[in-house]
Scaffold this motif. Structure first.
Motif, mmCIF file in Angstrom:
data_model
loop_
_atom_site.group_PDB
_atom_site.id
_atom_site.type_symbol
_atom_site.label_atom_id
_atom_site.label_comp_id
_atom_site.label_asym_id
_atom_site.label_seq_id
_atom_site.Cartn_x
_atom_site.Cartn_y
_atom_site.Cartn_z
ATOM 1 N N LYS A 174 0.802 -1.232 0.000
ATOM 2 C CA LYS A 174 0.000 0.000 0.000
ATOM 3 C C LYS A 174 0.835 1.282 0.000
ATOM 4 C CE LYS A 174 -4.021 -2.275 2.151
ATOM 5 N NZ LYS A 174 -3.439 -3.597 1.811
ATOM 6 N N THR A 175 1.723 1.376 -1.000
ATOM 7 C CA THR A 175 2.435 2.638 -1.226
ATOM 8 C C THR A 175 2.472 2.952 -2.717
ATOM 9 O OG1 THR A 175 4.443 3.920 -0.852
ATOM 10 C CG2 THR A 175 4.757 1.601 -1.432
ATOM 11 N N LYS A 176 2.495 4.262 -2.996
ATOM 12 C CA LYS A 176 2.635 4.707 -4.382
ATOM 13 C C LYS A 176 4.007 5.364 -4.584
ATOM 14 C CE LYS A 176 -0.634 5.048 -7.052
ATOM 15 N NZ LYS A 176 -1.018 4.131 -8.172
ATOM 16 N N ASN A 177 4.832 5.331 -3.529
ATOM 17 C CA ASN A 177 6.174 5.934 -3.603
ATOM 18 C C ASN A 177 7.201 4.856 -3.917
ATOM 19 O OD1 ASN A 177 4.936 8.329 -2.731
ATOM 20 N ND2 ASN A 177 5.301 7.804 -0.575
ATOM 21 N N ILE A 178 7.901 5.025 -5.034
ATOM 22 C CA ILE A 178 8.846 4.000 -5.502
ATOM 23 C C ILE A 178 10.219 4.634 -5.696
ATOM 24 C CG2 ILE A 178 9.335 2.233 -7.260
ATOM 25 C CD1 ILE A 178 6.595 1.754 -6.095
ATOM 26 N N PHE A 179 11.250 3.972 -5.147
ATOM 27 C CA PHE A 179 12.623 4.432 -5.392
ATOM 28 C C PHE A 179 13.290 3.420 -6.318
ATOM 29 C CE2 PHE A 179 15.879 7.295 -4.906
ATOM 30 C CZ PHE A 179 15.742 8.125 -3.788
ATOM 31 N N VAL A 180 13.620 3.828 -7.541
ATOM 32 C CA VAL A 180 14.333 2.974 -8.495
ATOM 33 C C VAL A 180 15.818 3.176 -8.223
ATOM 34 C CG1 VAL A 180 14.840 2.607 -10.951
ATOM 35 C CG2 VAL A 180 12.493 3.108 -10.212
ATOM 36 N N TYR A 181 16.489 2.102 -7.791
ATOM 37 C CA TYR A 181 17.860 2.238 -7.293
ATOM 38 C C TYR A 181 18.804 1.297 -8.047
ATOM 39 C CZ TYR A 181 21.293 3.621 -3.732
ATOM 40 O OH TYR A 181 22.365 4.176 -3.072
ATOM 41 N N PRO A 182 19.692 1.832 -8.912
ATOM 42 C CA PRO A 182 20.641 0.962 -9.621
ATOM 43 C C PRO A 182 21.608 0.352 -8.614
ATOM 44 C CG PRO A 182 21.155 3.274 -10.036
ATOM 45 C CD PRO A 182 19.892 3.250 -9.229
ATOM 46 N N PHE A 183 21.792 -0.973 -8.684
ATOM 47 C CA PHE A 183 22.557 -1.652 -7.627
ATOM 48 C C PHE A 183 23.267 -2.848 -8.259
ATOM 49 C CE2 PHE A 183 22.827 -3.937 -3.472
ATOM 50 C CZ PHE A 183 23.311 -2.888 -2.705
ATOM 51 N N ALA A 184 24.589 -2.691 -8.453
ATOM 52 C CA ALA A 184 25.330 -3.679 -9.248
ATOM 53 C C ALA A 184 25.794 -4.863 -8.405
ATOM 54 C CB ALA A 184 26.517 -2.983 -9.902
ATOM 55 N N HIS A 185 25.114 -5.159 -7.289
ATOM 56 C CA HIS A 185 25.644 -6.156 -6.340
ATOM 57 C C HIS A 185 24.733 -7.366 -6.151
ATOM 58 C CE1 HIS A 185 28.259 -2.775 -5.572
ATOM 59 N NE2 HIS A 185 27.166 -2.060 -5.402
ATOM 60 N N LEU A 186 23.730 -7.471 -7.046
ATOM 61 C CA LEU A 186 22.780 -8.580 -6.872
ATOM 62 C C LEU A 186 23.015 -9.698 -7.882
ATOM 63 C CD1 LEU A 186 19.508 -6.484 -6.330
ATOM 64 C CD2 LEU A 186 20.991 -7.501 -4.574
ATOM 65 N N SER A 187 24.033 -9.518 -8.748
ATOM 66 C CA SER A 187 24.268 -10.526 -9.787
ATOM 67 C C SER A 187 25.746 -10.552 -10.146
ATOM 68 C CB SER A 187 23.453 -10.198 -11.048
ATOM 69 O OG SER A 187 23.840 -11.066 -12.120
ATOM 70 N N SER A 188 26.199 -11.748 -10.578
ATOM 71 C CA SER A 188 27.587 -11.839 -11.052
ATOM 72 C C SER A 188 27.623 -11.813 -12.579
ATOM 73 C CB SER A 188 28.213 -13.142 -10.542
ATOM 74 O OG SER A 188 27.387 -14.226 -10.934
ATOM 75 N N GLU A 189 26.456 -11.593 -13.188
ATOM 76 C CA GLU A 189 26.403 -11.517 -14.663
ATOM 77 C C GLU A 189 25.728 -10.210 -15.099
ATOM 78 O OE1 GLU A 189 26.015 -16.137 -14.211
ATOM 79 O OE2 GLU A 189 24.470 -15.255 -15.487
ATOM 80 N N LEU A 190 26.394 -9.106 -14.758
ATOM 81 C CA LEU A 190 25.792 -7.799 -15.016
ATOM 82 C C LEU A 190 25.709 -7.495 -16.507
ATOM 83 C CD1 LEU A 190 27.544 -5.596 -12.295
ATOM 84 C CD2 LEU A 190 25.182 -6.431 -12.281
ATOM 85 N N GLY A 191 24.633 -6.816 -16.894
ATOM 86 C CA GLY A 191 24.520 -6.307 -18.260
ATOM 87 C C GLY A 191 25.346 -5.039 -18.407
ATOM 88 N N SER A 192 25.461 -4.574 -19.661
ATOM 89 C CA SER A 192 26.275 -3.371 -19.917
ATOM 90 C C SER A 192 25.627 -2.152 -19.268
ATOM 91 C CB SER A 192 26.377 -3.121 -21.426
ATOM 92 O OG SER A 192 25.127 -2.626 -21.904
ATOM 93 N N PRO A 193 26.468 -1.202 -18.818
ATOM 94 C CA PRO A 193 25.903 0.019 -18.218
ATOM 95 C C PRO A 193 24.947 0.763 -19.154
ATOM 96 C CG PRO A 193 28.253 -0.139 -17.762
ATOM 97 C CD PRO A 193 27.921 -1.261 -18.725
ATOM 98 N N GLU A 194 25.284 0.769 -20.433
ATOM 99 C CA GLU A 194 24.433 1.514 -21.390
ATOM 100 C C GLU A 194 23.008 0.957 -21.393
ATOM 101 O OE1 GLU A 194 27.409 0.135 -22.165
ATOM 102 O OE2 GLU A 194 28.429 2.076 -21.816
ATOM 103 N N ILE A 195 22.912 -0.362 -21.533
ATOM 104 C CA ILE A 195 21.561 -0.960 -21.589
ATOM 105 C C ILE A 195 20.896 -0.908 -20.211
ATOM 106 C CG2 ILE A 195 20.266 -3.087 -22.042
ATOM 107 C CD1 ILE A 195 22.072 -3.623 -24.365
#
Ligand SMILES: Nc1ncnc2c1ncn2[C@@H]1O[C@H](CO)[C@@H](NC(=O)[C@@H](N)CO)[C@H]1O
Length: 147
Positions: free
Chosen positions: A72-93
């Motif tokens: 029950k919230t409409k407030n969303i924080f989109v947070y780039p976080f490069a620590h949840l995977s060992s197979e990161l995609g390119s920064p551009e994409i």
């Protein structure tokens, strides 16, 4: 894409330095940010997401809306976080995908902030601790796996 969703009393960040040679260009007022009563969504964009970025955006939005409605919230924080995977995609994409997620959530009348991409940031978070306050989701093109 790997997502960690934390329902929090607040999330605040402060940019501390560049973590990429060419981080996202930001204005002075983007160097700090805060949202109260927020669903913080930490996201690692993965290599596999590059197969169909638009599908990953749509699936991520669906998962975020699902959790936001449950807590029950409409407030969303989109947070780039490069620590949840060992197979990161390119920064551009990754940046393109995160910007699209921000844009689509705003179109759906959510109050959205997105933390700057490509920086080291200090942050404070106050997890609410109820049963749905800490969730993770894994999204890949063609299917969505819930953890
Ligand atoms: N595939 C990807 N998915 C999500 N974010 C990604 C990314 N590739 C690069 N970033 C961003 O660049 C910084 C350095 O990796 C990342 N910075 C961070 O993750 C901060 N917590 C500092 O470590 C992030 O902003």
């Amino acid at each position: 894409m790997r997502m960690l969703l934390i329902h929090s009393d607040y999330l605040e960040y402060e940019v501390k330095g560049k973590a990429l040679k060419k981080p996202e260009e930001i204005k002075e007022d983007q160097k700090i940010g805060k949202l109260d009563e927020v669903l913080a969504v930490f996201m690692s964009v993965e290599k596999v997401d590059e197969q169909n970025p638009d599908e990953v955006v749509d699936k991520a939005i669906k998962e975020i809306e699902d959790v936001a409605s449950q807590v029950k919230t409409k407030n969303i924080f989109v947070y780039p976080f490069a620590h949840l995977s060992s197979e990161l995609g390119s920064p551009e994409i990754a940046l393109k995908i995160l910007k699209k997620i921000e844009e689509k959530l705003k179109e759906k009348e959510y109050n959205v902030k997105r933390a700057p991409f490509g920086y080291y940031k200090a942050f404070k978070l106050s997890c609410k601790g109820h049963p749905l306050a800490e969730l993770s989701r894994t999204i890949v093109p063609g299917e969505a796996k819930k953890e």
